[in-house]
Design a protein around this motif. Sequence first.
Motif: not given
Length: 394
Positions: A48-71
Amino acid sequence: MGGRERYVGVAERRARLALRHRLAGPVRGAAPEEIADALVALHGTDPATVYLAVGARLADAARTVPETDRALYEDRSLVRMHGMRHTVFVFPTPLTAVVHASTGLAVAARERAKLVADMAKAGAPDAAWLKEVEESALAALARRGQATAAELAEDEPRLRERFAYAAGKGYEGVHTVSARLLRVLGVEGKVVRGRPLGSWTSTQFRWALAPAHPELDPAGAQAELLGRWLAACGPATEADLKWWTGWKVTDVRRALAAIGARPVSLDEGTGYVVEGDADPVDGPVEPWAALLPALDPTAMGWQSRDWYLAPELRPPLFDRSGNVGPTVWWDGRVVGGWAQRADGEIAWRLLDEEGVGREGEAAIAAEVDRLRGWLGPARVTPRFRTPLERELTA
């Protein structure tokens, strides 16, 4: 560097952190790859840390899960693998060869030798048998693409073999060959963790063959990794560098010399920056708030943390092994902690109210709303729980 070393104070270090770690609002990232590259690595021990760390820094936080899954699982532009301090991280794929050569090779040799020794003490088959099982398991993984340890054992039943270790000691136990062997193969850079069995918060993973990468000179790889980290996190002391990398001090010093690192003066003593990075950062940074997860790479980035985390705040925010829990930040320093309750509510508490004021509390509340918004129905409990996190969820 001639003359007196330039002094870099706490305010400037916090400004660098805000900008380079993509925490201030205007510099938030557009994609997970951009964020991982800025931080060099995302802690991956707790998925969960991976996604939460990305979400805290992503301009469009709503895209956190699908974008991190994609990557992670479609483009494979990010890879979860063992790295510094024998810890699981998520790295930009182009950096995997550097991490493997700079830190993985030495750890891998120790881990394989330990596995062979433990099996020998238990009367288990020898290294030649283990190599045969390894080759068979890797071939099965290549056929399947991704697989759990149990699925691989259907193709290679010898992976189910069990052996005792540490007999007579307080921590004695029984391991399967698959559990230990896959761990060794991961450190050796032959396999990586693939898509989880459940949601993005799941701790159960499939395995996949590691992406092909060139074999690099270890000393050159150490210089590149240390240079990348100093560019993201400098200035840092020699002790910080030794702690973050897990290397011997001689390796750290050789890498510092190889990249032409420049010394600066810090409150803790001499620190280092990459060549050309000794000048002050441009302009002031507007105050910012953030809710960072347990094991976040910013909170765990340095061994000496007094410049952003007051010593008296550590007991409620860290577990007994030194793992940081979820933290609340205001204007470059940790001021409290947060947790998600069973009903999804985000609870938070200030532990240091000095300088926060109404502006800070309003900014923190906005970050709480932002986090709640993209988490949706997901529930997150840190793998390593801390006193304050437990208290907030009680």
